[in-house]
Design a protein around this motif. Structure first.
Motif, short mmCIF file in Angstrom:
data_model
loop_
_atom_site.label_atom_id
_atom_site.label_comp_id
_atom_site.label_asym_id
_atom_site.label_seq_id
_atom_site.Cartn_x
_atom_site.Cartn_y
_atom_site.Cartn_z
N THR A 99 0.80 -1.23 0.00
CA THR A 99 0.00 0.00 0.00
C THR A 99 0.83 1.28 0.00
O THR A 99 0.29 2.36 -0.23
CB THR A 99 -0.94 0.01 1.21
OG1 THR A 99 -0.16 -0.12 2.41
CG2 THR A 99 -1.94 -1.14 1.14
N SER A 100 2.12 1.16 0.26
CA SER A 100 2.98 2.36 0.26
C SER A 100 3.84 2.45 -0.99
O SER A 100 4.72 3.32 -1.07
CB SER A 100 3.88 2.37 1.50
OG SER A 100 4.73 1.24 1.51
N CYS A 101 3.58 1.61 -1.96
CA CYS A 101 4.37 1.62 -3.20
C CYS A 101 3.55 2.19 -4.34
O CYS A 101 2.45 1.70 -4.62
CB CYS A 101 4.82 0.20 -3.54
SG CYS A 101 5.80 0.07 -5.05
N PRO A 102 4.01 3.23 -5.00
CA PRO A 102 5.32 3.88 -4.87
C PRO A 102 5.33 5.07 -3.92
O PRO A 102 6.32 5.78 -3.84
CB PRO A 102 5.57 4.34 -6.30
CG PRO A 102 4.20 4.72 -6.80
CD PRO A 102 3.26 3.72 -6.17
N GLY A 103 4.24 5.32 -3.24
CA GLY A 103 4.15 6.46 -2.34
C GLY A 103 3.32 7.59 -2.94
O GLY A 103 3.27 7.75 -4.16
N SER A 104 2.67 8.36 -2.07
CA SER A 104 1.74 9.39 -2.53
C SER A 104 2.40 10.48 -3.37
O SER A 104 1.78 11.04 -4.27
CB SER A 104 1.03 10.03 -1.33
OG SER A 104 1.97 10.62 -0.46
N ARG A 105 3.66 10.76 -3.11
CA ARG A 105 4.32 11.83 -3.86
C ARG A 105 4.55 11.41 -5.31
O ARG A 105 4.47 12.25 -6.23
CB ARG A 105 5.64 12.21 -3.20
CG ARG A 105 5.48 12.77 -1.78
CD ARG A 105 6.81 13.12 -1.17
NE ARG A 105 7.37 14.33 -1.77
CZ ARG A 105 8.64 14.72 -1.62
NH1 ARG A 105 9.49 13.95 -0.93
NH2 ARG A 105 9.08 15.84 -2.17
N ILE A 106 4.84 10.13 -5.54
CA ILE A 106 5.01 9.65 -6.91
C ILE A 106 3.66 9.48 -7.59
O ILE A 106 3.51 9.79 -8.78
CB ILE A 106 5.83 8.35 -6.92
CG1 ILE A 106 7.28 8.63 -6.49
CG2 ILE A 106 5.81 7.69 -8.31
CD1 ILE A 106 8.16 7.41 -6.39
N VAL A 107 2.66 9.01 -6.85
CA VAL A 107 1.31 8.90 -7.42
C VAL A 107 0.86 10.26 -7.94
O VAL A 107 0.23 10.36 -9.00
CB VAL A 107 0.32 8.35 -6.38
CG1 VAL A 107 -1.12 8.44 -6.90
CG2 VAL A 107 0.66 6.90 -6.04
N ALA A 108 1.22 11.33 -7.22
CA ALA A 108 0.86 12.68 -7.66
C ALA A 108 1.57 13.08 -8.94
O ALA A 108 1.15 14.03 -9.62
CB ALA A 108 1.17 13.69 -6.55
N GLN A 109 2.66 12.38 -9.30
CA GLN A 109 3.40 12.67 -10.52
C GLN A 109 2.89 11.89 -11.73
O GLN A 109 3.32 12.17 -12.86
CB GLN A 109 4.89 12.36 -10.32
CG GLN A 109 5.60 13.26 -9.33
CD GLN A 109 7.05 12.88 -9.16
OE1 GLN A 109 7.39 11.76 -8.74
NE2 GLN A 109 7.95 13.80 -9.49
N LEU A 110 1.99 10.95 -11.52
CA LEU A 110 1.52 10.14 -12.64
C LEU A 110 0.90 10.97 -13.76
O LEU A 110 1.12 10.66 -14.93
CB LEU A 110 0.53 9.07 -12.15
CG LEU A 110 1.08 8.03 -11.17
CD1 LEU A 110 0.02 6.95 -10.89
CD2 LEU A 110 2.35 7.38 -11.69
N PRO A 111 0.13 12.03 -13.46
CA PRO A 111 -0.39 12.84 -14.57
C PRO A 111 0.71 13.46 -15.42
O PRO A 111 0.53 13.65 -16.63
CB PRO A 111 -1.22 13.92 -13.86
CG PRO A 111 -1.64 13.27 -12.58
CD PRO A 111 -0.47 12.43 -12.17
N LEU A 112 1.87 13.77 -14.82
CA LEU A 112 3.00 14.30 -15.60
C LEU A 112 3.52 13.25 -16.56
O LEU A 112 3.82 13.55 -17.73
CB LEU A 112 4.13 14.73 -14.66
CG LEU A 112 3.83 15.83 -13.64
CD1 LEU A 112 5.05 16.08 -12.75
CD2 LEU A 112 3.43 17.12 -14.35
N ILE A 113 3.61 12.01 -16.09
CA ILE A 113 4.06 10.91 -16.95
C ILE A 113 3.07 10.72 -18.09
O ILE A 113 3.46 10.56 -19.25
CB ILE A 113 4.21 9.61 -16.13
CG1 ILE A 113 5.30 9.77 -15.07
CG2 ILE A 113 4.50 8.42 -17.04
CD1 ILE A 113 5.37 8.63 -14.08
#
Length: 256
Positions: free
Chosen positions: A142-156
């Motif tokens: 549940t901590s993979c990859p972490g909320s800060r990276i999840v927030a970057q998914l729209p950039l990807i």
């Protein structure tokens, strides 16, 4: 074979030959370690782990498993999604170069395997997903990859759409009429705004008009405003049938 030409081909020992049922999308992970350490771990049979791709913080991109084969990254999600492990630790953010590498993988995989470029909202959705999305079925990480990276998914996602030259159009925000002031609403007065208010009340569910709303403000309109106020918890204390800025903003009257 389905190999990405922009990735370094570094096959590892841990995978299932011809085990990929289909590719619905790409799942983003965090390594909790380094690119080299993860590659060594994926070559250790005792680890029972691997990933399709991996990125270093410097943007180095490696492909460890052919997309026709099955990597061992997200338990039940392995058969239908490919994976990208990213160098770093929980709580990190992806570097700009890692974002680019993930976008390149996503854009390529979308073209090769024919899934839609979008953010997956649940297991089974095509597009860009993340490990924790799968819950216990995907290993309970549940901590993979972490909320800060999840927030970057729209950039990807946006970068992948640029790479594949997909033009994404968004509908303009609806335009609403400005509040004309409480004194504007007088019985017998005529205005196109009154008709717009009536239509907005009908759309909200008001059934008090005998022949429908009109350009003349009347008792049925005032009763409609009171009904609307009573239907909204935040307006019940103001349910007097009179317009104020709060009632007006919640009714969302379109420009006439």
């Amino acid at each position: 074979m389905s190999l990405f030409s922009k990735a370094k081909w570094r096959p590892v020992k841990n995978f299932t030959n011809n085990g990929q049922d289909k590719v619905l999308g790409v799942v983003v992970h965090i390594m909790e370690g380094t690119l080299e350490g993860s590659e060594a771990w994926f070559n250790n049979p005792a680890s029972q782990a691997s990933s399709t791709f991996g990125t270093g913080k410097d943007g180095e991109l490696r492909q460890w498993v052919d997309t026709a084969d099955r990597a061992w990254a997200q338990a039940a999600g392995n058969r239908t999604y490919i994976s990208v492990e990213n160098e770093g630790h929980g709580g990190d953010v992806l570097t700009d170069k890692q974002i680019e590498a993930n976008a390149q993988v996503l854009a390529w995989a979308s073209k090769v395997h024919g899934f839609k470029l979008q953010l997956a909202q649940k297991v089974g959705d095509p597009g860009l997903a993340y490990h924790a999305l799968g819950g216990s079925a995907w290993g309970g990480h549940t901590s993979c990859p972490g909320s800060r990276i999840v927030a970057q998914l729209p950039l990807i996602l946006r970068r992948a759409q640029e790479i594949n030259k997909i033009v994404v159009t968004t509908k303009p925000a609806p335009s609403y009429a400005p509040f004309p002031g409480a004194s504007f609403f007088k019985f017998g007065k005529k205005s196109p705004i009154y008709l717009a208010v009536g239509k907005a009340l009908v759309k909200a569910g008001y059934k008090g008009y005998k022949v429908g709303p009109s350009t003349t403000w009347g008792p049925a309109d005032e009763r409609g405003v009171k009904w609307f106020q009573q239907s909204k918890a935040e307006l019940k204390g103001d349910a007097d049938g009179k317009f104020g800025p709060k009632t007006w903003s919640l009714l969302k009257v379109p420009k006439s």
